[in-house]
Scaffold this active site. Structure first.
Site, PDB file in Angstrom:
ATOM      1  N   HIS A  24       8.363   3.938   2.270  1.00 37.53           N
ATOM      2  CA  HIS A  24       8.313   5.397   2.440  1.00 37.53           C
ATOM      3  C   HIS A  24       7.207   5.924   1.527  1.00 37.53           C
ATOM      4  O   HIS A  24       7.438   6.226   0.362  1.00 37.53           O
ATOM      5  CB  HIS A  24       9.665   6.030   2.102  1.00 37.53           C
TER       6      HIS A  24
ATOM      7  N   GLU B 154      10.800   0.177   6.620  1.00 44.26           N
ATOM      8  CA  GLU B 154      11.049   1.598   6.927  1.00 44.26           C
ATOM      9  C   GLU B 154       9.769   2.422   6.767  1.00 44.26           C
ATOM     10  O   GLU B 154       9.792   3.522   6.216  1.00 44.26           O
ATOM     11  CB  GLU B 154      12.140   2.161   5.996  1.00 44.26           C
TER      12      GLU B 154
END
Ligand code: G2I
Length: 510
Positions: free
Chosen positions: A242, A271
């Site tokens: 992220h 992610e």
């Protein structure tokens, strides 16, 4: 074992997937989408490099057919963003609910995609009853949860984030009902329970802010080194990714992934998204594209990096605006499901040569050479070619190219010329436009267009000799110009951008 085939559109049978998983190789999650059509998908490109390319998704999004069209075709792996978390799967002690997770694994199966299970043990999205348990009962509840959930998904989940986010940013262990009850031993206990429930799944520990070298990744390294030494069943480490353009790119990402791989573990980017302050401008989107590219390059630089998952593929369904008010635009596709510059950057980093499929926008590329004998005189003379590397003709009427430069001092109005083109200079349009927000190396661009015509598959426009000057004929300094290159023979030019109907399809804007 490596997967070097260009196309992996055929889905390996379950036994093949399992065999690969048992072999513990990077190819374990590379099943291809069932119905890829047209140009190679992100997952096709990644598969050709022995990796998967995946996306997170969530149940409410599955009723958006424009969204699922791309989710089901472009990606070879999916991760449920929420639907396998504890608050969903065991909202009350002993009452399990797999409906939402099953919808995701069902979608994946229907589209030939593998699934990363997310997540078994995490301090967040934990139902209140777990936090309220007397500490002597937490271990049994945790083991039971893992046994039931991983057992239910055995055979349909290829990898599990068994433990999620065990660390604080300073590298100390994060407190949670599990840590409070068992200390850091909860991690080994969880991994052993997951292995017992699904011996074929690849078992991961997953965290954020561990992408680069630093205190938190050192802590993860110490943890997994110890687990490996003790023979605890851990197969991989997930690096969430992220990122945010305002915080810079994590330092030493490739080296960091490599040191974990050197422990004999798989590593994965689990992610990925790259947020920025809104509204997103061209500069932010261009920086974002370089971050996405650099993550792909870091992964490809590490043999045991098995794949990359984006934390959903479109800004439309990003978690970012909800969690960071005023920030967003973090994903590969915009709110309207249109690919952003980051998408082209990922394709390029994955080795897209534009070949193989019918011409889509991704089949166009710009080539450039400098036709200038002087970089400090009063004219700029880019030589440009547009190439169609795809398998079908491209309608040129909506295609434009941009050559980016600085006007330096002097007049702000320009004259432009086409000196020669095999298409005939009269068929080309050309003009100089000023950028509303200038960047280093660029405050103007020369835009070249085609009134009509079509470019056959596998062909080039041939050289288009362009020229521009200021109306006061004052000199330029071309050395710092974004698109300028010194090469005197034609080469692919990612700093000369190409658009179809105004949408970027090749290159990176300044
Ligand atoms: O926070 C981003 C990710 C960080 N790593 C672990 C991931 O599991 C985490 O995912 C996000 C989901 O994408 C969000 O969708 O986890 C968030 C919760 O920590 C999820 O947000 C929650 C909202 O906070 C809830 O209000 C909402 O009810 O999603 C829920 C379901 O839509």
């Amino acid at each position: 074992m490596s997967l070097t085939k260009r196309s992996t559109r055929r889905r390996p049978g379950r036994s093949a997937v399992l065999l690969l998983a048992v072999c513990g190789v990077a190819a374990a999650l590379t099943a291809g989408p069932a119905a890829a059509a047209g140009q190679e998908t992100l997952h096709d490109l990644a598969s050709a490099q022995g990796r998967y390319f995946g996306s997170a998704t969530d149940n409410p999004e599955l009723s958006d057919s424009a969204y699922t069209d791309t989710l089901g075709s472009e990606f070879g792996q999916i991760t449920p963003g929420n639907s396998m978390k504890w608050d969903t799967t065991e909202p009350q002690q002993g009452r399990f609910d797999f409906a939402r997770g099953d919808a995701i694994t069902g979608f994946a199966q229907a589209h030939g995609q593998t699934v990363r299970g997310h997540t078994l043990v995490w301090h967040s999205q934990l139902p209140g009853w777990v936090s309220a348990l007397p500490s002597a009962q937490v271990e049994a509840a945790m083991v039971n949860h893992i046994t039931e959930v991983a057992g239910h998904y055995r055979g349909s989940v290829a990898a599990w984030d068994v433990v999620n986010e065990p660390f604080n940013d300073d590298g100390t262990f994060r407190t949670s009902p599990f840590y409070d009850a068992m200390g850091s031993d909860y991690i080994a206990t969880a991994l052993r329970a997951a292995h017992a429930a699904d011996p074929d799944a690849r078992l991961y520990i997953n965290d954020y802010n561990t992408e680069g070298l630093g205190a938190k990744s050192d802590a993860m390294y110490d943890l997994v080194s110890g687990l490996v030494a003790e023979g605890v069943p851990v197969d991989g480490v997930g690096f969430q990714g992220h990122l945010a353009v305002q915080y810079g790119f994590p330092g030493g990402m490739r080296q960091n992934l490599q040191r974990f791989a050197d422990l004999g573990l798989d590593v994965a980017v689990t992610e990925l998204d790259v947020r920025m302050q809104l509204p997103a401008g061209a500069a932010g989107l261009a920086t974002q594209a370089t971050y996405y590219r650099d993550v792909v390059e870091a992964c490809l630089g590490v043999e045991r990096c098995v794949g990359i998952t984006v934390w959903d593929y479109t800004d439309k369904y990003s978690w970012v605006p909800g969690a960071f008010p005023g920030q967003g635009a973090a994903n590969l596709y915009d709110d309207n499901l249109r690919p952003k510059p980051a998408y082209a950057a990922v394709r390029a980093a994955l080795g897209d040569d534009g070949g193989g499929g019918p011409a889509g926008p991704g089949a166009l590329r710009a080539r450039y050479r400098s036709n200038d004998s002087s970089v400090s005189d009063n004219q700029i003379k880019p030589g440009l070619q547009l190439v169609n590397t795809g398998g079908a003709a491209v309608d040129l009427s909506g295609v434009t190219l941009r050559y980016w430069f600085t006007g330096d001092n002097g007049a702000s109005s320009y004259g432009t010329w086409c000196d020669w083109s095999p298409l005939g200079c009269s068929t080309l349009t050309h003009r100089v436009a000023a950028m509303s927000s200038p960047h280093t190396g660029a405050d103007h661009y020369l835009e070249v267009g085609f009134g009509s015509g079509s470019l056959a598959p596998g062909t080039s426009t041939g050289e288009m000799q362009l020229r521009l000057s200021k109306t006061d004929w004052s000199n330029f300094d071309e050395t710092d110009d974004y698109s300028h290159g010194a090469g005197d023979s034609y080469a692919d030019a990612p700093k000369v951008t190409v658009y179809v109907d105004g949408e970027l399809v090749w290159g990176l804007e300044p």
